[in-house]
Design a protein around this motif. Structure first.
Motif, PDB file in Angstrom:
ATOM      1  N   HIS A 311      -8.172  -3.464  13.247  1.00  0.00           N
ATOM      2  CA  HIS A 311      -7.241  -4.895  12.007  1.00  0.00           C
ATOM      3  C   HIS A 311      -7.450  -3.861  10.546  1.00  0.00           C
ATOM      4  CE1 HIS A 311      -8.503  -8.657  13.282  1.00  0.00           C
ATOM      5  NE2 HIS A 311      -9.750  -7.620  13.941  1.00  0.00           N
ATOM      6  N   ASP A 312      -8.219  -2.990  10.393  1.00  0.00           N
ATOM      7  CA  ASP A 312      -7.861  -1.767   9.000  1.00  0.00           C
ATOM      8  C   ASP A 312      -6.073  -1.417   9.413  1.00  0.00           C
ATOM      9  OD1 ASP A 312     -10.393  -2.263   8.414  1.00  0.00           O
ATOM     10  OD2 ASP A 312     -11.704  -0.509   9.335  1.00  0.00           O
ATOM     11  N   LEU A 313      -6.189  -1.009  11.065  1.00  0.00           N
ATOM     12  CA  LEU A 313      -4.411  -0.462  10.636  1.00  0.00           C
ATOM     13  C   LEU A 313      -3.743  -1.510  10.299  1.00  0.00           C
ATOM     14  CD1 LEU A 313      -2.583   1.929  11.460  1.00  0.00           C
ATOM     15  CD2 LEU A 313      -2.774   0.656  14.464  1.00  0.00           C
ATOM     16  N   ASN A 314      -3.500  -2.766  10.352  1.00  0.00           N
ATOM     17  CA  ASN A 314      -2.706  -3.529   9.865  1.00  0.00           C
ATOM     18  C   ASN A 314      -2.302  -4.219   8.442  1.00  0.00           C
ATOM     19  OD1 ASN A 314      -1.522  -4.276  12.455  1.00  0.00           O
ATOM     20  ND2 ASN A 314      -2.788  -5.595  12.460  1.00  0.00           N
ATOM     21  N   ASN A 315      -3.545  -3.887   7.715  1.00  0.00           N
ATOM     22  CA  ASN A 315      -3.573  -3.697   6.453  1.00  0.00           C
ATOM     23  C   ASN A 315      -3.335  -2.668   5.888  1.00  0.00           C
ATOM     24  OD1 ASN A 315      -5.059  -6.173   6.857  1.00  0.00           O
ATOM     25  ND2 ASN A 315      -7.407  -5.422   6.557  1.00  0.00           N
ATOM     26  N   ALA A 316      -3.777  -1.439   6.241  1.00  0.00           N
ATOM     27  CA  ALA A 316      -2.975  -0.185   5.882  1.00  0.00           C
ATOM     28  C   ALA A 316      -1.958  -0.589   5.941  1.00  0.00           C
ATOM     29  CB  ALA A 316      -4.652   0.443   6.844  1.00  0.00           C
ATOM     30  N   THR A 317      -1.579  -0.475   6.976  1.00  0.00           N
ATOM     31  CA  THR A 317       0.296  -0.487   7.232  1.00  0.00           C
ATOM     32  C   THR A 317       1.034  -1.466   6.331  1.00  0.00           C
ATOM     33  OG1 THR A 317      -0.638  -0.305   9.522  1.00  0.00           O
ATOM     34  CG2 THR A 317       2.318  -1.374   8.582  1.00  0.00           C
ATOM     35  N   GLY A 318       0.147  -2.811   5.808  1.00  0.00           N
ATOM     36  CA  GLY A 318       1.236  -3.405   5.417  1.00  0.00           C
ATOM     37  C   GLY A 318       0.821  -2.643   3.571  1.00  0.00           C
ATOM     38  N   ALA A 319       0.190  -1.966   3.513  1.00  0.00           N
ATOM     39  CA  ALA A 319      -0.468  -1.124   2.173  1.00  0.00           C
ATOM     40  C   ALA A 319       0.352  -0.418   2.236  1.00  0.00           C
ATOM     41  CB  ALA A 319      -1.855  -0.519   1.642  1.00  0.00           C
ATOM     42  N   ALA A 320       0.246   0.447   2.823  1.00  0.00           N
ATOM     43  CA  ALA A 320       1.059   1.514   3.207  1.00  0.00           C
ATOM     44  C   ALA A 320       2.898   0.621   2.645  1.00  0.00           C
ATOM     45  CB  ALA A 320       1.312   1.899   4.816  1.00  0.00           C
ATOM     46  N   GLN A 321       3.255   0.313   2.796  1.00  0.00           N
ATOM     47  CA  GLN A 321       4.640  -0.247   2.684  1.00  0.00           C
ATOM     48  C   GLN A 321       5.473  -0.559   1.596  1.00  0.00           C
ATOM     49  OE1 GLN A 321       4.700  -3.509   5.900  1.00  0.00           O
ATOM     50  NE2 GLN A 321       6.594  -2.654   6.502  1.00  0.00           N
ATOM     51  N   ARG A 322       3.489  -1.371   1.315  1.00  0.00           N
ATOM     52  CA  ARG A 322       4.054  -1.372  -0.550  1.00  0.00           C
ATOM     53  C   ARG A 322       3.962  -0.451  -0.992  1.00  0.00           C
ATOM     54  NH1 ARG A 322       1.568  -5.479   0.889  1.00  0.00           N
ATOM     55  NH2 ARG A 322      -0.629  -5.417   0.423  1.00  0.00           N
ATOM     56  N   VAL A 323       3.030   0.843  -0.781  1.00  0.00           N
ATOM     57  CA  VAL A 323       3.244   2.083  -1.685  1.00  0.00           C
ATOM     58  C   VAL A 323       4.546   2.501  -1.584  1.00  0.00           C
ATOM     59  CG1 VAL A 323       2.097   4.405  -1.779  1.00  0.00           C
ATOM     60  CG2 VAL A 323       0.370   2.199  -1.960  1.00  0.00           C
ATOM     61  N   GLN A 324       4.610   2.532   0.183  1.00  0.00           N
ATOM     62  CA  GLN A 324       6.156   3.429  -0.059  1.00  0.00           C
ATOM     63  C   GLN A 324       7.240   2.812  -0.681  1.00  0.00           C
ATOM     64  OE1 GLN A 324       6.703   6.524   1.762  1.00  0.00           O
ATOM     65  NE2 GLN A 324       8.721   6.385   1.246  1.00  0.00           N
ATOM     66  N   GLY A 325       7.578   1.436  -0.629  1.00  0.00           N
ATOM     67  CA  GLY A 325       8.216   0.946  -1.438  1.00  0.00           C
ATOM     68  C   GLY A 325       8.867   0.955  -2.894  1.00  0.00           C
ATOM     69  N   LEU A 326       7.570   1.582  -3.512  1.00  0.00           N
ATOM     70  CA  LEU A 326       7.309   1.509  -4.600  1.00  0.00           C
ATOM     71  C   LEU A 326       7.587   3.112  -4.860  1.00  0.00           C
ATOM     72  CD1 LEU A 326       6.418   0.325  -7.362  1.00  0.00           C
ATOM     73  CD2 LEU A 326       3.755   0.971  -7.499  1.00  0.00           C
ATOM     74  N   LEU A 327       7.668   4.306  -3.989  1.00  0.00           N
ATOM     75  CA  LEU A 327       7.647   5.634  -4.123  1.00  0.00           C
ATOM     76  C   LEU A 327       9.813   5.763  -3.462  1.00  0.00           C
ATOM     77  CD1 LEU A 327       5.543   7.396  -2.095  1.00  0.00           C
ATOM     78  CD2 LEU A 327       5.459   7.373  -4.748  1.00  0.00           C
ATOM     79  N   ASP A 328      10.226   5.133  -2.979  1.00  0.00           N
ATOM     80  CA  ASP A 328      11.512   4.637  -2.724  1.00  0.00           C
ATOM     81  C   ASP A 328      12.202   3.885  -4.012  1.00  0.00           C
ATOM     82  OD1 ASP A 328      11.255   6.051  -0.584  1.00  0.00           O
ATOM     83  OD2 ASP A 328      11.166   4.288   0.861  1.00  0.00           O
ATOM     84  N   THR A 329      11.704   3.257  -5.052  1.00  0.00           N
ATOM     85  CA  THR A 329      11.990   2.706  -6.166  1.00  0.00           C
ATOM     86  C   THR A 329      13.696   3.496  -6.815  1.00  0.00           C
ATOM     87  OG1 THR A 329      10.097   1.688  -6.553  1.00  0.00           O
ATOM     88  CG2 THR A 329      12.089   1.527  -8.109  1.00  0.00           C
ATOM     89  N   PRO A 330      14.789   2.820  -6.636  1.00  0.00           N
ATOM     90  CA  PRO A 330      15.500   3.781  -7.524  1.00  0.00           C
ATOM     91  C   PRO A 330      15.834   4.137  -9.027  1.00  0.00           C
ATOM     92  CG  PRO A 330      16.938   2.107  -5.904  1.00  0.00           C
ATOM     93  CD  PRO A 330      14.418   1.926  -6.570  1.00  0.00           C
ATOM     94  N   THR A 331      15.614   5.405  -8.963  1.00  0.00           N
ATOM     95  CA  THR A 331      15.287   6.122 -10.328  1.00  0.00           C
ATOM     96  C   THR A 331      16.900   6.135 -10.902  1.00  0.00           C
ATOM     97  OG1 THR A 331      16.154   8.185  -9.580  1.00  0.00           O
ATOM     98  CG2 THR A 331      13.837   7.505  -9.439  1.00  0.00           C
TER      99      THR A 331
END
Ligand code: ADP
Length: 592
Positions: A311-331
């Motif tokens: 369950h923790d893995l699933n929550n963390a995966t969603g969080a990781a995707q959002r964080v990665q999305g922010l890190l991939d924001t076009p500059t």
């Protein structure tokens, strides 16, 4: 309940998680390895008890020195195992600290390079969620998941190897309840997976209904319609109750069966029954059943633990995707650095589309000569703000280019660009800092005197002195400023930068009469001698502009001075007759 398969089944999702964890992957592997060895060592006493039991019962022997050796070794293993688990936890927490620091820095650095327009189209809550909540959610993965998985995995592995080594036939029979557990578990997952989407949508509907309900409380109270207010909320709850029952009914039965299968008493029952049978068949000695009695029921706890941490893995995966999305924001790109020579601004065949294939500006050409005032007019939605924001590099043009002193904005160093082009927009953003720091935001090296001079020029100095701690008052704490006062603070901020070019969204709607006079006075003083591009709502600004740009449906429809455009009798003349551009939006004005 989440589907454990969700995270692992999608390779793209697993890839995102792996990318996020790159800086600490080695440390996490070491932590998981240490925890696994630790988990194995803590089970040695069980094997030791079985061994001693076999010696005592089997041989009927007296306690010999060998037994004391075994006791000593198993105690040592237990402590060594606990020490290793402690070290693994410490390592994982240190790695988690390192990752948190790394991610927060990386996101901050990334966000400092994204176009300003990216922020205006997003709620600050989205950034806050990724920066704070999601990174905190990752803690359960980095600090706990790997060590727990290592510890539980190590215990399961060593127990199975030990039982197989003792007697492979009884070992296989002892593992039957665990096979049953996985069977029922997969059935439960299939059942919940089918209605998971409906469950998630139901939760979202309740969230929306709550927000709607809370936001509407003042209006509802004012109009005395309290009975109706929570209607949507109640209906969302009722629908969810039905969905929840549909979701849980098949799940509960399967999960109850699964948990019953690996309850220690079930496993013990199977071991004892099979052991009795094996003994009666003469396949093993009664004492050989002891290791199975001691170790097999102990497999349940680590297996359950492994299931829960998915369950923790699933929550963390969603969080990781959002964080990665922010890190991939076009500059914003800055291919080559060029110094502008002078302050003339040229729009050359500029086009812009927020969404692909839907251009909101097309083929815009004009020049802002230094020291002149240019007013942009047009109906609401024509593209005026987009045009002004392109000059501020909130976004880069989709086609064409904008130059300042001959240099493409894309090639000008960002701090230099904002030293040359200042802006005062309707939307004022103040940061959670002192009034002084808010004014000196673009020029932190400014002296107290320079900050005060800027505040005086923006007609806000006197108001700041009336605050509890003057310039040291904190915004949102002891500095509660009205919309108009905030606007004047943002003018002081722009004044301090002393930019030769100023982009202004003429804003008076939010201000009261006193504020409006103060704002207008400050702005006209500030605008003197500068190149001014103003989204004009005031008739006198338009009348006295050196150049008026009439934007209609994303194109530069007319261009010229007030008198010439009036004489031309086109769209501008029609707008003029309507009196006030801001109010004319609802009226149908046909382009000529
Ligand atoms: P004006 O300032 O003249 O009222 P805008 O420049 O704000 O017009 O908007 C021009 C067009 O672009 C409008 O159709 C508007 O709906 C659209 N638009 C504005 N901002 C965005 C955005 N962030 N995303 C998508 N479309 C937008």
């Amino acid at each position: 309940m989440d589907s454990p398969e969700a995270a692992s089944a999608n390779p793209q999702v697993a890839g995102t998680l792996s990318r996020i964890l790159t800086p600490i992957r080695g440390r996490l592997c070491v932590a998981a390895g240490l925890a696994a060895v630790g988990g194995m060592l803590t089970l040695v006493p069980l094997a030791a008890i079985a061994h001693i039991g076999a010696r005592v019962l089997g041989a009927g022997a007296q306690l010999s020195s060998e037994v004391w050796w075994v006791v000593g070794l198993s105690a040592l293993s237990l402590f060594a195992g606990m020490a290793l688990i402690f070290i693994a936890e410490l390592l994982a927490h240190l790695a988690d600290n390192r990752l948190t620091h790394h991610l927060r820095r990386a996101i901050t650095q990334r966000l400092s390079r994204v176009p300003l327009g990216w922020f205006s189209s997003r709620a600050s809550g989205e950034v806050k969620r990724a920066m704070q909540d999601d990174i905190n959610t990752l803690h359960s993965l980095t600090a706990h998941f790997y060590t727990t998985a290592g510890r539980a995995g190590g215990a399961v592995l060593v127990s199975m190897v030990y039982l197989l080594a003792m007697d492979w036939r009884l070992a296989l029979v002892s593992l039957v309840p665990f096979a049953g557990y996985f069977l029922f578990l997969s059935r439960a997952m299939r059942a919940s997976g089918a209605s998971m989407q409906e469950f998630v949508s139901g939760m979202a509907r309740i969230d929306n209904a709550v927000v709607e309900f809370v936001n509407g409380i003042p209006v509802v109270k004012a109009f005395g319609a309290s009975g109706k207010a929570h209607g949507a909320y109640r209906s969302a709850i009722d629908t969810f109750a039905t969905t929840f029952i549909d979701f849980t009914r098949p799940l509960v039965a399967s999960m109850a069966n699964a948990n019953a299968m690996i309850a220690p008493v079930t496993v013990l029952g199977v071991v004892l029954a099979a052991g009795t049978l094996f003994v009666s068949l003469g396949w093993i000695a009664p004492v050989d059943v002891l290791p199975f009695v001691l170790v097999a029921p102990g497999l349940s706890a680590p297996l359950l633990l492994l299931h829960y941490i998915t369950h923790d893995l699933n929550n963390a995966t969603g969080a990781a995707q959002r964080v990665q999305g922010l890190l991939d924001t076009p500059t914003l790109t800055q291919s080559a650095v060029q110094l502008p020579s002078g302050n003339a601004i040229c729009f050359e065949q500029v086009g812009y589309a927020y969404e692909r294939d839907h251009a909101v500006l097309r083929d815009i050409n004009f020049t802002l000569q230094p020291g002149t005032t240019t007013a942009i007019v047009g109906l609401s939605g024509a593209g005026k703000s987009t045009l002004a924001r392109l000059l501020l590099r909130f976004f880069d043009p989709s086609s064409g280019r904008i130059t300042l002193g001959g240099a493409d904005l894309r090639h000008i160093d960002t701090p230099l660009l904002y030293q040359r082009i200042g802006f005062v927009l309707q939307e004022v953003r103040l940061i959670n800092a002192s009034v002084r720091d808010n004014i000196a935001l673009g020029r932190p090296s400014a002296t107290a005197q320079q900050i005060e001079d800027a505040a005086r020029a923006a007609n806000i100095h006197e108001r700041i002195l009336r605050l509890a701690r003057g310039y040291d008052s904190m915004i949102g704490e002891d500095a509660q400023l009205s919309g108009g006062e905030q606007q004047r603070l943002s003018i002081a901020r722009a004044v301090l930068l002393d930019p030769p070019v100023l982009v202004l969204d003429e804003a008076t709607a939010a201000a009261d009469a006193d504020n409006e006079v103060a704002i207008q006075e400050a702005l006209s003083r500030f605008a003197q001698g500068r190149t001014l591009l103003v989204i004009a709502h005031r008739l006198d600004t338009v009348m006295h502009a050196d150049q008026i740009l009439v934007i209609h449906d994303g194109t530069l429809h007319e261009q010229g001075r007030h008198a010439d455009l009036l004489a031309h009798g086109g769209l501008y003349a029609q707008l003029w007759q309507l009196g006030d551009y801001a109010r004319s939006e609802s009226q149908a004005v046909q382009p000529c």
